[in-house]
Design a protein around this motif. Structure first.
Motif, PDB file in Angstrom:
ATOM      1  N   GLU A  47       0.876  -1.355  -0.183  1.00  0.00           N
ATOM      2  CA  GLU A  47      -0.129  -0.036  -0.128  1.00  0.00           C
ATOM      3  C   GLU A  47       0.887   1.075   0.017  1.00  0.00           C
ATOM      4  N   GLU A  48       1.930   1.095   0.691  1.00  0.00           N
ATOM      5  CA  GLU A  48       2.848   2.641   0.870  1.00  0.00           C
ATOM      6  C   GLU A  48       4.306   1.758   0.711  1.00  0.00           C
ATOM      7  N   TYR A  49       4.705   1.991  -0.130  1.00  0.00           N
ATOM      8  CA  TYR A  49       6.197   1.408  -0.396  1.00  0.00           C
ATOM      9  C   TYR A  49       7.116   1.846   0.293  1.00  0.00           C
ATOM     10  N   ALA A  50       7.185   3.120   0.680  1.00  0.00           N
ATOM     11  CA  ALA A  50       8.033   3.810   1.369  1.00  0.00           C
ATOM     12  C   ALA A  50       8.311   3.110   2.763  1.00  0.00           C
ATOM     13  N   TYR A  51       7.130   2.321   3.489  1.00  0.00           N
ATOM     14  CA  TYR A  51       7.307   1.805   4.578  1.00  0.00           C
ATOM     15  C   TYR A  51       8.707   0.494   4.625  1.00  0.00           C
ATOM     16  N   LYS A  52       8.828   0.243   3.377  1.00  0.00           N
ATOM     17  CA  LYS A  52       9.891  -0.653   3.284  1.00  0.00           C
ATOM     18  C   LYS A  52      11.278  -0.266   3.941  1.00  0.00           C
ATOM     19  N   TYR A  53      11.388   0.934   3.605  1.00  0.00           N
ATOM     20  CA  TYR A  53      12.678   1.554   4.082  1.00  0.00           C
ATOM     21  C   TYR A  53      12.453   1.995   5.637  1.00  0.00           C
ATOM     22  N   ARG A  54      11.229   2.395   6.068  1.00  0.00           N
ATOM     23  CA  ARG A  54      11.024   3.139   7.373  1.00  0.00           C
ATOM     24  C   ARG A  54      11.074   2.109   8.367  1.00  0.00           C
ATOM     25  N   ILE A  55      10.460   0.867   8.099  1.00  0.00           N
ATOM     26  CA  ILE A  55      10.561  -0.085   9.225  1.00  0.00           C
ATOM     27  C   ILE A  55      11.518  -0.732   9.736  1.00  0.00           C
ATOM     28  N   ILE A  56      12.616  -0.650   8.965  1.00  0.00           N
ATOM     29  CA  ILE A  56      13.847  -1.284   9.237  1.00  0.00           C
ATOM     30  C   ILE A  56      14.314  -0.710  10.800  1.00  0.00           C
ATOM     31  N   ASP A  57      14.083   0.526  10.977  1.00  0.00           N
ATOM     32  CA  ASP A  57      14.474   0.934  12.420  1.00  0.00           C
ATOM     33  C   ASP A  57      13.440   0.843  13.294  1.00  0.00           C
ATOM     34  N   TRP A  58      12.408   0.391  13.031  1.00  0.00           N
ATOM     35  CA  TRP A  58      11.306   0.149  14.024  1.00  0.00           C
ATOM     36  C   TRP A  58      11.518  -0.910  15.298  1.00  0.00           C
ATOM     37  N   VAL A  59      11.563  -0.398  16.490  1.00  0.00           N
ATOM     38  CA  VAL A  59      11.721  -1.481  17.292  1.00  0.00           C
ATOM     39  C   VAL A  59      10.870  -2.678  17.618  1.00  0.00           C
ATOM     40  N   LEU A  60       9.706  -2.313  17.252  1.00  0.00           N
ATOM     41  CA  LEU A  60       8.612  -3.438  17.215  1.00  0.00           C
ATOM     42  C   LEU A  60       9.051  -4.807  16.218  1.00  0.00           C
ATOM     43  N   PHE A  61       9.752  -4.518  15.219  1.00  0.00           N
ATOM     44  CA  PHE A  61      10.269  -5.503  14.607  1.00  0.00           C
ATOM     45  C   PHE A  61      11.704  -5.980  14.515  1.00  0.00           C
ATOM     46  N   GLU A  62      12.359  -5.603  15.526  1.00  0.00           N
ATOM     47  CA  GLU A  62      13.771  -5.972  15.837  1.00  0.00           C
ATOM     48  C   GLU A  62      13.840  -7.557  15.924  1.00  0.00           C
ATOM     49  N   ASP A  63      12.912  -8.160  16.591  1.00  0.00           N
ATOM     50  CA  ASP A  63      12.979  -9.588  16.624  1.00  0.00           C
ATOM     51  C   ASP A  63      12.798 -10.223  15.484  1.00  0.00           C
ATOM     52  N   PHE A  64      12.292  -9.626  14.766  1.00  0.00           N
ATOM     53  CA  PHE A  64      11.928 -10.274  13.525  1.00  0.00           C
ATOM     54  C   PHE A  64      13.104 -10.165  12.400  1.00  0.00           C
ATOM     55  N   ASN A  65      14.039  -9.724  12.661  1.00  0.00           N
ATOM     56  CA  ASN A  65      15.498  -9.578  11.784  1.00  0.00           C
ATOM     57  C   ASN A  65      16.141 -10.743  11.257  1.00  0.00           C
ATOM     58  N   THR A  66      15.942 -11.909  12.081  1.00  0.00           N
ATOM     59  CA  THR A  66      16.624 -13.364  11.400  1.00  0.00           C
ATOM     60  C   THR A  66      15.606 -13.936  10.992  1.00  0.00           C
ATOM     61  N   ASP A  67      14.244 -13.574  10.794  1.00  0.00           N
ATOM     62  CA  ASP A  67      13.299 -14.311  10.128  1.00  0.00           C
ATOM     63  C   ASP A  67      13.216 -14.302   8.732  1.00  0.00           C
ATOM     64  N   PRO A  68      13.474 -15.309   7.895  1.00  0.00           N
ATOM     65  CA  PRO A  68      13.364 -15.522   6.259  1.00  0.00           C
ATOM     66  C   PRO A  68      12.305 -14.507   5.803  1.00  0.00           C
ATOM     67  N   LYS A  69      11.185 -14.756   6.349  1.00  0.00           N
ATOM     68  CA  LYS A  69       9.662 -14.099   5.736  1.00  0.00           C
ATOM     69  C   LYS A  69      10.078 -12.464   5.903  1.00  0.00           C
ATOM     70  N   TYR A  70      10.288 -12.157   7.002  1.00  0.00           N
ATOM     71  CA  TYR A  70      10.621 -10.510   7.152  1.00  0.00           C
ATOM     72  C   TYR A  70      11.692 -10.205   6.112  1.00  0.00           C
ATOM     73  N   LYS A  71      12.757 -10.832   5.993  1.00  0.00           N
ATOM     74  CA  LYS A  71      13.907 -10.465   5.094  1.00  0.00           C
ATOM     75  C   LYS A  71      13.595 -10.237   3.718  1.00  0.00           C
ATOM     76  N   GLU A  72      12.595 -11.251   3.329  1.00  0.00           N
ATOM     77  CA  GLU A  72      12.289 -11.244   2.208  1.00  0.00           C
ATOM     78  C   GLU A  72      11.139 -10.039   1.895  1.00  0.00           C
ATOM     79  N   ILE A  73      10.274  -9.719   2.795  1.00  0.00           N
ATOM     80  CA  ILE A  73       9.409  -8.494   2.889  1.00  0.00           C
ATOM     81  C   ILE A  73      10.273  -7.398   2.800  1.00  0.00           C
ATOM     82  N   ILE A  74      11.233  -7.171   3.426  1.00  0.00           N
ATOM     83  CA  ILE A  74      11.930  -5.844   3.323  1.00  0.00           C
ATOM     84  C   ILE A  74      12.963  -5.822   2.221  1.00  0.00           C
TER      85      ILE A  74
END
Length: 75
Positions: A47-74
Motif C-alpha cells: 500500500e505504501e512502498y516507503a514503509y519498506k525503508y522506514r520499518i527497518i528501524d522500528w523497535v517493534l520488528f527488531e525480533d523479526f530480523n532473523t526471520d526469512p519471511k521478514y527479510k523477504e518482505i523488506i
C-alpha cells in the motif's frame, strides 16, 4: 500488569477493519503474533512502498530480523 486487558486494548486501538495495515502489523507484533504481523507488514508495504525503508528501524520488528519471511518482505 493485566495482560488480557492490555491485549484487548491493543486489539481495539490498532487492529480492526478501519486500521491501516502498518498499525495492524505493529499491534500484532506487540501481541507476539508474528505471522499476522508479517502478513500485515507485507500488505502495508504494498500500500505504501516507503514503509519498506522506514520499518527497518522500528523497535517493534527488531525480533523479526532473523526471520526469512521478514527479510523477504523488506528486501
Amino acid at each position: 500488569t493485566n495482560k488480557p486487558l492490555k491485549d484487548t486494548k491493543i486489539r481495539e486501538k490498532l487492529i480492526d477493519d478501519k486500521s491501516e495495515s502498518i498499525h495492524c502489523a505493529a499491534g500484532y507484533a506487540l501481541l507476539g503474533e508474528k505471522d499476522n504481523a508479517l502478513k500485515q507488514l507485507a500488505k502495508a508495504i504494498k500500500e505504501e512502498y516507503a514503509y519498506k525503508y522506514r520499518i527497518i528501524d522500528w523497535v517493534l520488528f527488531e525480533d523479526f530480523n532473523t526471520d526469512p519471511k521478514y527479510k523477504e518482505i523488506i528486501s
